[in-house]
Design an enzyme around this catalytic site. Structure first.
Site, PDB file in Angstrom:
ATOM      1  N   SER A 185      87.383  23.816  34.600  1.00  0.00           N
ATOM      2  CA  SER A 185      86.580  22.995  33.695  1.00  0.00           C
ATOM      3  C   SER A 185      86.774  21.527  34.039  1.00  0.00           C
ATOM      4  O   SER A 185      87.829  21.135  34.556  1.00  0.00           O
ATOM      5  CB  SER A 185      87.001  23.238  32.243  1.00  0.00           C
ATOM      6  OG  SER A 185      86.418  22.283  31.371  1.00  0.00           O
ATOM      7  N   TYR A 198      93.375  24.365  25.930  1.00  0.00           N
ATOM      8  CA  TYR A 198      92.308  24.718  26.870  1.00  0.00           C
ATOM      9  C   TYR A 198      92.389  23.839  28.115  1.00  0.00           C
ATOM     10  O   TYR A 198      92.318  24.332  29.247  1.00  0.00           O
ATOM     11  CB  TYR A 198      90.953  24.565  26.196  1.00  0.00           C
ATOM     12  CG  TYR A 198      89.790  24.976  27.075  1.00  0.00           C
ATOM     13  CD1 TYR A 198      89.535  26.320  27.332  1.00  0.00           C
ATOM     14  CD2 TYR A 198      88.958  24.020  27.653  1.00  0.00           C
ATOM     15  CE1 TYR A 198      88.477  26.707  28.144  1.00  0.00           C
ATOM     16  CE2 TYR A 198      87.898  24.398  28.465  1.00  0.00           C
ATOM     17  CZ  TYR A 198      87.664  25.740  28.707  1.00  0.00           C
ATOM     18  OH  TYR A 198      86.620  26.110  29.514  1.00  0.00           O
TER      19      TYR A 198
END
Length: 310
Positions: A185, A198
């Protein structure tokens, strides 16, 4: 002393210029590959007969499954919802004529890999897409206020990448051929407050992928980490698309043009530009209380307006 300082500043300036030049070269290659598509059509097919995709039941994983089948590979779909897998497999076989295998597995558990290994036995696997992942909180949240899904997140975002790579890389090494795409990401590129777990889990994927690429590039195995920003999927509550936010299909089709660009790519030109812009923000500003307040107010309002989050 003056000469030493002068040489130090000259060397520092040269290093900064080289870093900027490297970014310009990478950006130029993205433009070239995006608009001229110089990757041979047979390249992906030449890796092997089968592609394995984790998290294939939705979003980016589903899009990779269809696109790789369209480009001539048989596909193995791995996800936890059997009904979704069966429907996707039927559609891929109908529209592409390629063979499809499905494996039901819940990547939030750690006892699934022997079962997966048995199902993959005997297949010539040329491509692995480590896509499966989970985002506990789409809305920014302080660590102690986020859902308590720490172990599930570690299994899904970290363990899955390591174990699936371990299962398949050994066969690619022996064949001197293969492609592993690890989906990370954009928020892995530096620590993001209010998305701490995350962000950290995806940073692991980046570091792991880059290290493996250096270890195995002499074996002719390509290991690339992708660091996209906004992609409209179930995980992002189908964020409204725009010039930055891509559909899963758009992102996947473009990202496959970049598999030879190097060990790391954002996967699409718009996200490369965004990453370059974000890298210009000073760390003191990015980690300030004002930035966190901005995330908690304006960004939350944006998400609620542009997704199904309420």
């Amino acid at each position: 002393m003056g000469d030493v300082l002068e040489q130090f500043f000259i060397l520092t300036g040269l290093l900064v210029c080289l870093a900027c030049l490297a970014k310009c070269v990478r950006f130029s290659r993205c433009v070239l590959l995006n608009y001229w598509k110089v990757l041979p059509k047979s390249f992906l097919r030449s890796m092997g007969q089968w592609a394995v995709i984790t998290g294939a039941g939705d979003g980016i994983g589903k899009a990779y499954s269809f696109e790789l089948a369209k480009r001539g590979l048989n596909v193995v779909l791995i996800s936890r919802t059997l009904e979704k897998l069966e429907a996707i497999a039927t559609e891929i076989e109908r529209t592409t004529g390629r063979s499809v295998k499905i494996i039901q597995a819940d990547f939030t558990k750690d006892d699934i890999y022997e079962h997966i290994k048995e199902k993959l036995a005997g297949l010539e696997i040329g491509i692995l897409v480590n896509n499966v992942g989970m985002l506990p909180n789409l809305l920014p949240s302080h660590f102690l206020n986020a859902p308590d899904e720490i172990q599930s997140l570690i299994h899904c975002n970290i363990t899955s990448v390591v174990k699936m790579t371990q299962l398949i890389l050994k066969h690619m090494e022996s064949r001197q051929k293969g492609l592993i795409l690890n989906i990370s990401s954009g928020i892995a590129l530096f620590p993001w407050p209010l998305y701490s777990m995350y962000s950290a889990s995806k940073a692991f994927v980046c570091a792991f992928s880059k290290a493996l690429q250096e270890e195995y590039k002499a074996k002719e195995v390509i290991i690339q980490v992708l660091t996209p920003y906004a992609v409209s999927t179930a995980m992002t509550k189908y964020l409204n698309t725009n010039v930055i936010t891509k559909t899963a299909d758009e992102f996947v089709k473009e990202s496959l043009n970049y598999v030879t660009i190097g060990g790391e790519t954002c996967g699409c030109l718009a996200h490369e530009i965004l990453a370059g812009f974000l890298s210009l923000i000073p760390a003191w500003a990015f980690y300030s209380g004002a930035f966190q307040r901005l995330l908690l107010t304006h960004y939350v309002a944006y998400l609620k307006l542009n997704t199904k989050v309420r």
